[in-house]
Design an enzyme around this catalytic site. Structure first.
Site, mmCIF file in Angstrom:
data_model
loop_
_atom_site.group_PDB
_atom_site.id
_atom_site.type_symbol
_atom_site.label_atom_id
_atom_site.label_comp_id
_atom_site.label_asym_id
_atom_site.label_seq_id
_atom_site.Cartn_x
_atom_site.Cartn_y
_atom_site.Cartn_z
ATOM 1 N N GLY A 48 70.389 -55.456 -57.523
ATOM 2 C CA GLY A 48 70.289 -54.183 -56.801
ATOM 3 C C GLY A 48 70.339 -54.449 -55.303
ATOM 4 C CB THR A 51 71.549 -48.961 -51.213
ATOM 5 O OG1 THR A 51 71.210 -48.942 -52.601
ATOM 6 C CG2 THR A 51 73.013 -48.623 -51.060
ATOM 7 C CE1 TYR A 225 54.945 -44.429 -52.665
ATOM 8 C CE2 TYR A 225 55.079 -42.789 -54.410
ATOM 9 C CZ TYR A 225 54.701 -43.153 -53.129
ATOM 10 O OH TYR A 225 54.080 -42.238 -52.313
ATOM 11 C CE1 TYR A 235 58.711 -42.814 -57.975
ATOM 12 C CE2 TYR A 235 56.905 -44.091 -58.847
ATOM 13 C CZ TYR A 235 58.184 -44.020 -58.395
ATOM 14 O OH TYR A 235 58.962 -45.154 -58.375
HETATM 15 P P1 NAD Z 1 68.504 -47.595 -54.197
HETATM 16 O O1 NAD Z 1 69.088 -46.457 -54.939
HETATM 17 O O2 NAD Z 1 68.654 -47.631 -52.717
HETATM 18 O O3 NAD Z 1 69.112 -48.995 -54.747
HETATM 19 C C1 NAD Z 1 69.396 -49.224 -56.093
HETATM 20 C C2 NAD Z 1 70.236 -50.479 -56.245
HETATM 21 O O4 NAD Z 1 70.466 -50.684 -57.654
HETATM 22 C C3 NAD Z 1 71.615 -50.413 -55.591
HETATM 23 O O5 NAD Z 1 71.939 -51.680 -55.062
HETATM 24 C C4 NAD Z 1 72.556 -50.113 -56.765
HETATM 25 O O6 NAD Z 1 73.892 -50.539 -56.585
HETATM 26 C C5 NAD Z 1 71.859 -50.915 -57.851
HETATM 27 N N1 NAD Z 1 72.183 -50.490 -59.215
HETATM 28 C C6 NAD Z 1 71.935 -49.304 -59.816
HETATM 29 N N2 NAD Z 1 72.389 -49.317 -61.095
HETATM 30 C C7 NAD Z 1 72.916 -50.548 -61.301
HETATM 31 C C8 NAD Z 1 73.532 -51.181 -62.414
HETATM 32 N N3 NAD Z 1 73.689 -50.585 -63.583
HETATM 33 N N4 NAD Z 1 74.003 -52.452 -62.236
HETATM 34 C C9 NAD Z 1 73.879 -53.099 -61.051
HETATM 35 N N5 NAD Z 1 73.263 -52.555 -59.979
HETATM 36 C C10 NAD Z 1 72.796 -51.294 -60.104
HETATM 37 O O7 NAD Z 1 66.982 -47.685 -54.657
HETATM 38 P P2 NAD Z 1 65.623 -48.129 -53.945
HETATM 39 O O8 NAD Z 1 64.893 -46.904 -53.549
HETATM 40 O O9 NAD Z 1 65.854 -49.215 -52.968
HETATM 41 O O10 NAD Z 1 64.839 -48.689 -55.225
HETATM 42 C C11 NAD Z 1 64.764 -50.046 -55.549
HETATM 43 C C12 NAD Z 1 63.446 -50.286 -56.280
HETATM 44 O O11 NAD Z 1 62.364 -50.004 -55.382
HETATM 45 C C13 NAD Z 1 63.242 -49.378 -57.501
HETATM 46 O O12 NAD Z 1 62.591 -50.094 -58.512
HETATM 47 C C14 NAD Z 1 62.321 -48.295 -56.954
HETATM 48 O O13 NAD Z 1 61.554 -47.680 -57.963
HETATM 49 C C15 NAD Z 1 61.448 -49.125 -56.023
HETATM 50 N N6 NAD Z 1 60.723 -48.342 -54.988
HETATM 51 C C16 NAD Z 1 61.347 -47.353 -54.273
HETATM 52 C C17 NAD Z 1 60.605 -46.622 -53.347
HETATM 53 C C18 NAD Z 1 61.246 -45.516 -52.511
HETATM 54 O O14 NAD Z 1 60.523 -44.749 -51.876
HETATM 55 N N7 NAD Z 1 62.563 -45.461 -52.455
HETATM 56 C C19 NAD Z 1 59.255 -46.929 -53.106
HETATM 57 C C20 NAD Z 1 58.677 -47.968 -53.815
HETATM 58 C C21 NAD Z 1 59.416 -48.676 -54.763
#
Ligand code: NAD
Length: 394
Positions: A48, A51, A225, A235
């Protein structure tokens, strides 16, 4: 073409290549300004990576720790008349910067949930890196195809056991209305756990360990989160929270399995930030707009790169990591401080359509949302003819 944002609901359907590249450069500059990370890993796999938190992790590892990085993402390349996704442009910009810095970088753009992707990654590690010493699990996806059965699972963002009714901001129309979301069925809960729970993280580590490509003392971390009272119903204590609880189970299981390597697996709790994943969660945009106001006023506002810098420095590679009693790294302590939460809770009922811009930092939220897609970035001429194409470099 002239590339201006095309926003539909909570998603922007295009992206600006130079704007995305400038965002990546800015995160690299932030990381370099923080100075080299002590005891940083040297060979890092980021699942991932394109982004949000995953991209920030890759940048921190490469430009804070001098690491070679292997990434996996799921992004659309551009065509002559259609923009690629922001993650595609980000990854291209990352590769340019890594090459210029003399760092190895390789990215697989494919389905991380598949067995084929795991095999490709293992082959590449064997060929180019021999082993990795950190595996970041930062996937966020609405669906997952089970690699063994081919069954497709869909995640839902729903409360559990009771209807959830709350104030909600439509970020397109700026209308505030009440939303009611019906509770998830047992099947929907189980499906969400399948998509966003720990199963795929375990499959990755199992496959990597069996192939002998995890180094001694290897670490792995998956992101979560937790939030507080305002966000719990949708959530923390909802379907996605159930899935995230499953990460805790997976971390325990992985710690057992990684003992032979003296390795470790942890969940890291991060703060709420604007990413493509979080803007899709009902009530999150309004919560974030209020949180930004409170944390900016308190001088504690952070985005992905600031959070991940602290995760590496204060938790992953610290002799005294900040952990909770569930063995999770905590980097959300500023957001969850009683002072910040009580201020957010006091503002929440006061927000109306009329006072949105004064009571919250909606402008800051919207600016950050557009920046995810490379728009509103300083120094970029958005009226200039721009090609949607970038040279394929990964
Ligand atoms: P995001 O949408 O910015 O990034 C998701 C990433 O996953 C991208 O690189 C995308 O290309 C990749 N991806 C998605 N489906 C895929 C697949 N099938 N194969 C390969 N790559 C794939 O998300 P984010 O907000 O950075 O979230 C990342 C983690 O952080 C998650 O587990 C999320 O729950 C956690 N998180 C997010 C927040 C928030 O506020 N955004 C807070 C705490 C934790």
């Amino acid at each position: 073409m002239i590339i201006k944002p095309k926003v539909r609901g909570f998603i922007c359907t295009n992206a600006h290549p130079q704007g995305c590249a400038a965002n990546v450069q800015e995160q690299i500059a932030f990381t370099k300004a923080k100075g080299p990370l002590v005891d940083a890993p040297k060979k890092v796999l980021v699942l991932g990576c394109s982004t949000g938190f995953g991209l920030a992790s890759r940048i921190t590892a490469a430009f804070g720790g001098g690491a070679d990085t292997l990434g996996v993402c799921f992004e659309k390349p551009p065509t002559e008349d259609k923009c690629g996704t922001a993650g595609y442009y980000n990854t291209s910009a990352f590769h340019d910067a890594a090459k210029a810095a003399g760092l190895y970088a390789h990215t697989f753009n494919g389905d991380a949930f598949s067995d084929a992707c795991k095999t490709q990654v293992i082959d590449e590690i064997k060929k180019s890196l021999s082993q990795v010493d950190l595996v970041i699990y930062s996937l966020a996806s609405p669906r997952r195809t089970d690699p063994k059965t081919g069954e497709v699972f869909m995640s839902v963002l729903k409360p559990i056991n009771q209807v959830y009714t709350s104030k909600n901001l439509n970020t397109d129309t700026l209308k505030i209305s009440e939303v009611s979301i019906e509770p998830a069925t047992d099947l929907e809960i189980a499906q969400t756990v399948k998509v966003m729970g720990g199963e795929d993280w375990e499959l990755w580590i199992d496959a990597l360990q069996a192939a002998g490509v995890l180094s001694q003392n290897c670490k792995t971390v998956a992101y979560t989160y937790l939030g507080d009272k305002l966000t719990w119903p949708i959530y923390g204590k909802a379907t996605i929270g159930k899935a995230k609880e499953d990460l805790d189970r997976a971390a325990k299981a992985l710690n057992e399995k990684m003992k032979s390597l003296n390795g470790s697996a942890n969940v890291a709790v991060l703060k709420a930030v604007v990413t493509q994943a979080s803007s899709a969660i009902p009530i999150m945009p309004l919560y974030l707009a209020i949180l930004f106001k409170v944390m900016k006023e308190g001088g504690t506002h952070e985005g992905c790169i600031e959070q991940i810098q602290r995760l590496f420095k204060e938790c992953l590679y610290s002799a005294n990591p900040r952990k909770d009693n569930a063995d999770r790294f905590r980097v959300d302590e500023l957001e969850l401080s009683p002072e910040v939460q009580s201020k957010v809770e006091a503002i929440w009922p006061e927000v109306t359509e009329e006072n949105l811009l004064e009571t919250t930092d909606f402008k800051g939220y919207k600016d950050e949302f557009l920046r995810l897609f490379g728009f509103g970035v300083k120094g970029i001429d958005y009226d200039a003819e721009t090609s949607s194409l970038v040279k394929t470099n990964f």
